[in-house]
Design an enzyme around this catalytic site. Structure first.
Site, PDB file in Angstrom:
ATOM      1  N   PHE A 128      51.523  26.838  53.435  1.00  0.00           N
ATOM      2  CA  PHE A 128      51.160  27.521  52.002  1.00  0.00           C
ATOM      3  C   PHE A 128      52.740  27.982  51.644  1.00  0.00           C
ATOM      4  O   PHE A 128      53.505  28.271  52.263  1.00  0.00           O
ATOM      5  CB  PHE A 128      50.298  28.652  52.103  1.00  0.00           C
ATOM      6  CG  PHE A 128      49.923  29.111  50.888  1.00  0.00           C
ATOM      7  CD1 PHE A 128      48.908  28.540  49.986  1.00  0.00           C
ATOM      8  CD2 PHE A 128      50.709  30.439  50.367  1.00  0.00           C
ATOM      9  CE1 PHE A 128      48.460  29.217  48.796  1.00  0.00           C
ATOM     10  CE2 PHE A 128      50.340  30.863  48.868  1.00  0.00           C
ATOM     11  CZ  PHE A 128      49.135  30.327  48.414  1.00  0.00           C
ATOM     12  N   ASP A 205      49.358  33.045  60.057  1.00  0.00           N
ATOM     13  CA  ASP A 205      48.741  33.391  58.810  1.00  0.00           C
ATOM     14  C   ASP A 205      47.459  32.989  58.692  1.00  0.00           C
ATOM     15  O   ASP A 205      47.058  31.787  58.952  1.00  0.00           O
ATOM     16  CB  ASP A 205      49.627  32.559  57.513  1.00  0.00           C
ATOM     17  CG  ASP A 205      49.093  32.965  56.399  1.00  0.00           C
ATOM     18  OD1 ASP A 205      47.836  33.171  56.070  1.00  0.00           O
ATOM     19  OD2 ASP A 205      50.078  32.497  55.268  1.00  0.00           O
ATOM     20  N   TYR A 230      41.051  38.259  49.675  1.00  0.00           N
ATOM     21  CA  TYR A 230      40.302  38.156  48.660  1.00  0.00           C
ATOM     22  C   TYR A 230      39.722  36.625  48.667  1.00  0.00           C
ATOM     23  O   TYR A 230      39.341  36.335  47.891  1.00  0.00           O
ATOM     24  CB  TYR A 230      41.375  38.322  47.336  1.00  0.00           C
ATOM     25  CG  TYR A 230      42.545  37.453  47.409  1.00  0.00           C
ATOM     26  CD1 TYR A 230      42.609  36.111  47.041  1.00  0.00           C
ATOM     27  CD2 TYR A 230      43.797  38.277  47.782  1.00  0.00           C
ATOM     28  CE1 TYR A 230      43.870  35.541  47.412  1.00  0.00           C
ATOM     29  CE2 TYR A 230      44.906  37.616  47.579  1.00  0.00           C
ATOM     30  CZ  TYR A 230      44.952  36.035  47.800  1.00  0.00           C
ATOM     31  OH  TYR A 230      46.106  35.535  47.541  1.00  0.00           O
ATOM     32  N   LYS A 231      39.804  36.371  49.755  1.00  0.00           N
ATOM     33  CA  LYS A 231      39.245  34.721  49.750  1.00  0.00           C
ATOM     34  C   LYS A 231      37.870  35.089  50.507  1.00  0.00           C
ATOM     35  O   LYS A 231      37.038  35.353  49.722  1.00  0.00           O
ATOM     36  CB  LYS A 231      40.121  33.690  50.520  1.00  0.00           C
ATOM     37  CG  LYS A 231      41.362  33.494  50.015  1.00  0.00           C
ATOM     38  CD  LYS A 231      42.574  32.920  50.603  1.00  0.00           C
ATOM     39  CE  LYS A 231      43.516  32.622  49.818  1.00  0.00           C
ATOM     40  NZ  LYS A 231      44.806  32.073  50.445  1.00  0.00           N
ATOM     41  N   ARG A 379      39.173  20.171  46.565  1.00  0.00           N
ATOM     42  CA  ARG A 379      38.993  21.310  47.381  1.00  0.00           C
ATOM     43  C   ARG A 379      37.464  21.874  47.365  1.00  0.00           C
ATOM     44  O   ARG A 379      37.133  22.484  46.412  1.00  0.00           O
ATOM     45  CB  ARG A 379      39.689  22.434  47.878  1.00  0.00           C
ATOM     46  CG  ARG A 379      41.259  22.139  48.413  1.00  0.00           C
ATOM     47  CD  ARG A 379      41.964  23.304  48.881  1.00  0.00           C
ATOM     48  NE  ARG A 379      41.908  24.403  47.990  1.00  0.00           N
ATOM     49  CZ  ARG A 379      42.400  25.561  48.125  1.00  0.00           C
ATOM     50  NH1 ARG A 379      43.239  25.758  49.271  1.00  0.00           N
ATOM     51  NH2 ARG A 379      42.576  26.417  47.132  1.00  0.00           N
TER      52      ARG A 379
HETATM   53  C1  LIG Z   1      46.262  32.504  49.859  1.00  0.00           C
HETATM   54  C2  LIG Z   1      47.109  32.373  50.827  1.00  0.00           C
HETATM   55  C3  LIG Z   1      48.395  33.338  50.476  1.00  0.00           C
HETATM   56  C4  LIG Z   1      48.287  34.188  49.491  1.00  0.00           C
HETATM   57  O1  LIG Z   1      49.335  35.353  49.445  1.00  0.00           O
HETATM   58  P1  LIG Z   1      49.554  36.296  48.488  1.00  0.00           P
HETATM   59  O2  LIG Z   1      50.724  37.186  48.629  1.00  0.00           O
HETATM   60  O3  LIG Z   1      48.128  36.926  48.643  1.00  0.00           O
HETATM   61  O4  LIG Z   1      49.629  35.652  46.998  1.00  0.00           O
HETATM   62  C5  LIG Z   1      49.372  33.218  51.415  1.00  0.00           C
HETATM   63  N1  LIG Z   1      49.144  32.126  52.488  1.00  0.00           N
HETATM   64  C6  LIG Z   1      48.127  31.368  52.614  1.00  0.00           C
HETATM   65  C7  LIG Z   1      48.198  30.321  53.674  1.00  0.00           C
HETATM   66  C8  LIG Z   1      47.299  31.294  51.735  1.00  0.00           C
HETATM   67  O5  LIG Z   1      46.199  30.575  51.912  1.00  0.00           O
END
Ligand SMILES: *Cc1c(COP(=O)(O)O)cnc(C)c1O
Length: 407
Positions: A128, A205, A230-231, A379
């Site tokens: 990401f 992560d 939040y997911k 997705r």
């Molecule tokens: C959604 C996501 C993030 C989001 O990071 P935020 O700091 O909450 O914006 C980070 N890493 C991964 C792998 C994600 O899927």
């Protein structure tokens, strides 16, 4: 069998079907919500809990609530999350900040701990963006060297890939357990093992894992982890992330954002910083109490049904999508861009099509909500607690009718 009839039969025997009614229904027509992997739906209990916080702990107890519950909330809720979803014993998980900020704090701490003899951070080009950007920033700040893996974009990083990049100068390995694009589920225990064999720390992560894939952090001997709430945890937009630091590392790691809330005696207001023991040293400022409120109900729900049951339905939903692609949608050029082996796939299925971008916007106009990911990905992230098979089937049928009309 007809797709809708098949879906209805599955819904009738789905042990998690009851959970769908626990969620706040959309106030406007919604055919299929297929983006639970980006923003989970709110539980009705969360609406009540938010109101109760405003009226009670905030509106009535006021400043007294800090002593009564809020000072410990990041750790109490962290422990609940650790038990329900992460395989983490108490005292190793805290809630606060965003995933991005926690990534910075833990990666920076790990780089400092690894020291100048181990300046290399192993990471992959498919991770990401925020993970890659944070690592780039830390490399610029500290002189750490980034060692890039370039996995197959339709898959992800394997233990063999990681092993090939490890050496005596590796300090930290930074990876996502579930690849945000392909949905590939990395072999967390095996990769953690090869990293440890090379003397490196691992930072996982878990943004797409938490609340979707069972994780066994303690059993795998993981060092560090972060993830969002939040997911699949339905904490609400911008709800704070979590961090996990293995108990053995807590006394020897220093995170870079030294704030008063991480100090050993928060209210001593002393002349200089001395890190608290335990997880408190990994928080910096005042905990986001309201933003943490939404996480609690989903953690409790997952605890009550068991993360294994959630994973089982998630896998079955993925198989349901893939089998319809194979039987029907493939003739319109839709392909499966996620691993087909469910043991190598997280909670979402990515489909590919040359017109993915315009298909996704047309689907949104029809109240079918997947998301688009560059370059050609659709997705499909059906959250097992809030989605029915019928809903997913309706989404697939909408996609089919679009494909038929544009052919
Ligand atoms: C959604 C996501 C993030 C989001 O990071 P935020 O700091 O909450 O914006 C980070 N890493 C991964 C792998 C994600 O899927």
């Amino acid at each position: 069998m007809d797709l809708l009839a098949d879906a209805a039969a599955r819904d009738r025997t789905d042990p998690l079907a009851f959970a769908r009614d626990l969620f706040v229904p959309s106030a406007t027509p919604l055919v299929a919500y297929l983006d639970g992997n980006s923003l989970g739906r709110p539980l009705k209990a969360t609406r009540q809990r938010l109101t109760a916080v405003v009226d009670g702990a905030w509106g009535t107890r006021l400043i007294r609530s800090w002593d009564e519950q809020w000072m410990e909330l990041p750790f109490a809720l962290g422990d609940d999350l650790g038990a329900a979803c992460l395989g983490a014993a108490p005292g190793q998980t805290a809630i606060g900040d965003s995933t991005t900020v926690l990534l910075y704090k833990l990666l920076r701490a790990a780089v400092a701990h690894a020291g100048p003899a181990r300046p290399e951070i192993v990471l992959d080009s498919e991770n990401f963006p925020t993970d890659r950007y944070v690592a780039e920033g830390i490399a610029a700040e500290t002189g750490a060297k980034l060692v890039w893996l370039h996995p197959d974009p339709a898959l992800g990083v394997t233990a063999a890939n990681v092993a090939s990049a490890l050496g005596p100068r590796t300090g930290v390995v930074l990876l996502s357990q579930v690849a945000y694009k392909s949905g590939y589920l990395a072999d967390l225990p095996a990769i953690t093992r090869v990293a440890h064999d090379a003397g490196a720390l691992v930072l996982w992560d878990l943004c797409h894992s938490a609340g979707s894939v069972p994780v066994a952090l303690d059993a795998a001997g993981v060092d560090l982890a972060v993830g969002c709430s939040y997911k699949y945890l339905n904490g609400g937009p911008g709800a704070p992330a979590f961090c996990y630091v293995a108990a053995r590392l807590q006394p020897v790691l220093s995170q870079p954002i030294q704030g008063w809330m991480g100090n050993s005696d928060v209210f001593a207001m002393g002349p200089s910083y001395a890190p608290a023991s335990g997880m408190r040293r990994f928080i910096s400022g005042t905990p986001p109490v309201l933003a943490m409120t939404g996480i609690q109900d989903t953690v409790a729900l997952i605890d009550s049904v068991g993360i294994e049951a959630v994973r089982e339905k998630s896998t079955a939903l993925g198989e349901f999508v893939i089998s319809y692609v194979d039987s029907t949608l493939s003739q319109y050029g839709v392909q499966v861009a996620s691993p087909r082996n469910p043991a190598e796939r997280g909670g979402h299925v990515t489909l590919s099509h040359p017109d993915a971008r315009s298909l996704v916007s047309a689907l949104w106009e029809r109240d079918v909500i997947p998301d688009f990911r560059e370059p050609d990905g659709i997705r499909v992230g059906a959250a097992p607690l809030s989605s029915s098979y019928t809903e997913v089937a309706q989404g697939l049928l909408s996609l089919e009718s679009l494909l038929r009309s544009t052919r």
